[in-house]
Enzyme design. Structure first.
Site, short mmCIF file in Angstrom:
data_model
loop_
_atom_site.label_atom_id
_atom_site.label_comp_id
_atom_site.label_asym_id
_atom_site.label_seq_id
_atom_site.Cartn_x
_atom_site.Cartn_y
_atom_site.Cartn_z
N ARG A 170 0.83 -1.23 0.00
CA ARG A 170 0.00 0.00 0.00
C ARG A 170 0.85 1.27 0.00
NH1 ARG A 170 -1.85 -3.42 -1.71
NH2 ARG A 170 -3.33 -4.86 -0.83
C1 LIG Z 1 -15.34 -0.50 -0.84
C2 LIG Z 1 -13.85 -0.31 -0.90
C3 LIG Z 1 -13.03 -1.39 -1.22
C4 LIG Z 1 -11.64 -1.23 -1.26
N1 LIG Z 1 -10.86 -2.32 -1.53
C5 LIG Z 1 -9.52 -2.17 -1.62
C6 LIG Z 1 -8.68 -3.30 -1.93
O1 LIG Z 1 -9.13 -4.42 -2.09
N2 LIG Z 1 -7.34 -3.07 -2.04
C7 LIG Z 1 -6.79 -1.83 -1.86
O2 LIG Z 1 -5.57 -1.70 -2.01
N3 LIG Z 1 -7.56 -0.77 -1.55
C8 LIG Z 1 -8.89 -0.90 -1.42
N4 LIG Z 1 -9.68 0.18 -1.12
C9 LIG Z 1 -9.06 1.50 -0.95
C10 LIG Z 1 -9.07 2.35 -2.25
O3 LIG Z 1 -10.11 1.97 -3.09
C11 LIG Z 1 -7.76 2.26 -3.01
O4 LIG Z 1 -6.73 2.78 -2.21
C12 LIG Z 1 -7.82 3.01 -4.36
O5 LIG Z 1 -6.73 2.63 -5.14
C13 LIG Z 1 -7.84 4.52 -4.19
O6 LIG Z 1 -8.09 5.11 -5.46
P1 LIG Z 1 -8.86 6.49 -5.62
O7 LIG Z 1 -8.83 6.89 -7.03
O8 LIG Z 1 -10.19 6.42 -4.98
O9 LIG Z 1 -7.89 7.44 -4.79
P2 LIG Z 1 -8.27 8.69 -3.90
O10 LIG Z 1 -8.93 8.24 -2.65
O11 LIG Z 1 -8.97 9.72 -4.71
O12 LIG Z 1 -6.81 9.22 -3.57
C14 LIG Z 1 -5.89 8.42 -2.84
C15 LIG Z 1 -4.50 9.04 -2.98
O13 LIG Z 1 -4.10 8.96 -4.34
C16 LIG Z 1 -3.74 10.26 -4.81
N5 LIG Z 1 -4.11 10.37 -6.23
C17 LIG Z 1 -5.31 10.13 -6.81
N6 LIG Z 1 -5.19 10.32 -8.16
C18 LIG Z 1 -3.91 10.72 -8.40
C19 LIG Z 1 -3.18 11.08 -9.57
N7 LIG Z 1 -3.70 11.05 -10.79
N8 LIG Z 1 -1.89 11.46 -9.42
C20 LIG Z 1 -1.31 11.46 -8.20
N9 LIG Z 1 -1.93 11.13 -7.05
C21 LIG Z 1 -3.22 10.75 -7.16
C22 LIG Z 1 -4.54 11.22 -3.94
O14 LIG Z 1 -3.94 12.50 -3.90
C23 LIG Z 1 -4.47 10.53 -2.60
O15 LIG Z 1 -3.21 10.80 -2.02
C24 LIG Z 1 -11.07 0.04 -1.02
C25 LIG Z 1 -11.90 1.13 -0.70
C26 LIG Z 1 -13.27 0.96 -0.62
C27 LIG Z 1 -14.13 2.14 -0.27
#
Ligand SMILES: Cc1cc2nc3c(=O)[nH]c(=O)nc-3n(C[C@H](O)[C@H](O)[C@H](O)COP(=O)(O)OP(=O)(O)OC[C@H]3O[C@@H](n4cnc5c(N)ncnc54)[C@H](O)[C@@H]3O)c2cc1C
Length: 292
Positions: A170
């Site tokens: 992570r």
């Molecule tokens: C129902 C649910 C299930 C999940 N299951 C998992 C799982 O199985 N495995 C897992 O690892 N995680 C899981 N997660 C956590 C999450 O979905 C992941 O961490 C996901 O990859 C985050 O992506 P996001 O686009 O929503 O990021 P955001 O929440 O929007 O951002 C997270 C970070 O990424 C940065 N970021 C976003 N886009 C960019 C970009 N283009 N350039 C630079 N930085 C950027 C943001 O600034 C922030 O620091 C889950 C979450 C939920 C709610």
């Protein structure tokens, strides 16, 4: 609009971030930017840098919690099609940082590109997934990443190759301001077999997640390979709640919020879990979710 004047077509003031995050609470972003081109994005980043204004990227908002006070500065969201392009060449895939991870997962399966099907069910965009090296217990996105194009906080564009990238549980070394795009390389397999595997993985993943429609987030990293959810259960915390935020019954590493929940409830519940797990099991849980 001050230092962002002239960018009104893609920047607005006082945007509620509750509309853009999975927990559906938290305050306003002072400025909300959805650049329509690389030129817009560069102007926003450079002007913010010159002005000393904070800039943050928000992808799908599934790993970010916003405090009730909101955030100063600019929150950038790469929703424009120019940031979500996907192109395939043989075993290689080039994807924009704003592309939905779910699109990439299903496209890979249908093209016979093996691996990504294991990430089915993870919400968010490719930039968010790379930033936190999203994955399952058996695979994470970093293992197929062979390069990325990023934008620094000063607005400079830099290409990073595989030798320059590190991924761990992570976490990744991709910590520049913007991940513009990334390139992945996969082994080839039978598209039908991959699609079937993806569907089976999806069923298993969904059973371990909050139900559809719940406002939720995955809270802690798995410390040293042990699942955070089992530690939270062992500490007797399943079902615990503070205010309108509770530990999820299906998977104790998720917290779910009911309407009217406040960020402070979530932060208090995170503190409670950390201190109980530390006292009872001697393990320090580190949050995976980011608190803005
Ligand atoms: C129902 C649910 C299930 C999940 N299951 C998992 C799982 O199985 N495995 C897992 O690892 N995680 C899981 N997660 C956590 C999450 O979905 C992941 O961490 C996901 O990859 C985050 O992506 P996001 O686009 O929503 O990021 P955001 O929440 O929007 O951002 C997270 C970070 O990424 C940065 N970021 C976003 N886009 C960019 C970009 N283009 N350039 C630079 N930085 C950027 C943001 O600034 C922030 O620091 C889950 C979450 C939920 C709610």
């Amino acid at each position: 609009m001050g230092f962002l004047s002239g960018l009104e077509h893609c920047v607005r003031e006082g945007e509620p971030l509750s509309a853009h995050t999975w927990f559906r609470f938290g305050g306003l972003a002072q400025y909300w930017a959805e650049p329509t081109s690389l030129e817009d994005l560069t102007a926003i980043v450079k002007r913010s840098h010159d002005e000393g204004a904070a800039v943050r990227l928000l992808g799908g908002g599934s790993n970010v919690v916003v405090r009730d006070a909101g955030v100063r500065g600019v929150v950038v969201h790469l929703s424009a099609p120019v940031f979500s392009q996907i192109s395939v060449q043989g075993r290689r895939l080039k994807v924009g940082g704003g592309a939905k991870l779910s699109h990439v997962v299903s496209m890979c399966a249908s093209r016979g590109l093996a691996g990504m099907e294991q990430l089915v069910g993870i919400p968010g965009v490719v930039g968010g997934a790379l930033h936190g090296n999203a994955g399952s217990h058996v695979a994470d996105i970093g293992q197929w990443t062979v390069g990325a194009t990023v934008m620094t906080r000063t607005g400079e564009i830099v290409v990073r190759d595989a030798a320059d990238l590190q991924f761990s549980h992570r976490d990744s070394s991709l910590n520049e301001l913007v991940i513009l795009d990334a390139e992945f390389e996969f082994e080839q397999d039978d598209p039908q077999a991959l699609t079937q595997k993806m569907q089976q993985t999806w069923i298993v993943a969904k059973a371990k997640q909050p139900t559809i429609g719940q406002y939720a987030g995955c809270i802690f990293k798995d410390p040293g390979g042990v699942s955070a959810s089992s530690l939270i259960e062992d500490a007797g915390l399943k079902g615990e709640r503070i205010g309108e935020v509770a530990i999820c019954e299906r998977n104790a590493n998720f917290m779910v919020a009911e309407p009217g929940a406040q960020c402070d409830d979530l932060l208090s519940l995170i503190d409670l879990v950390r201190s109980r797990v530390s006292e009872q099991l001697g393990v320090d849980l580190e949050p995976q979710i980011e608190i803005w």
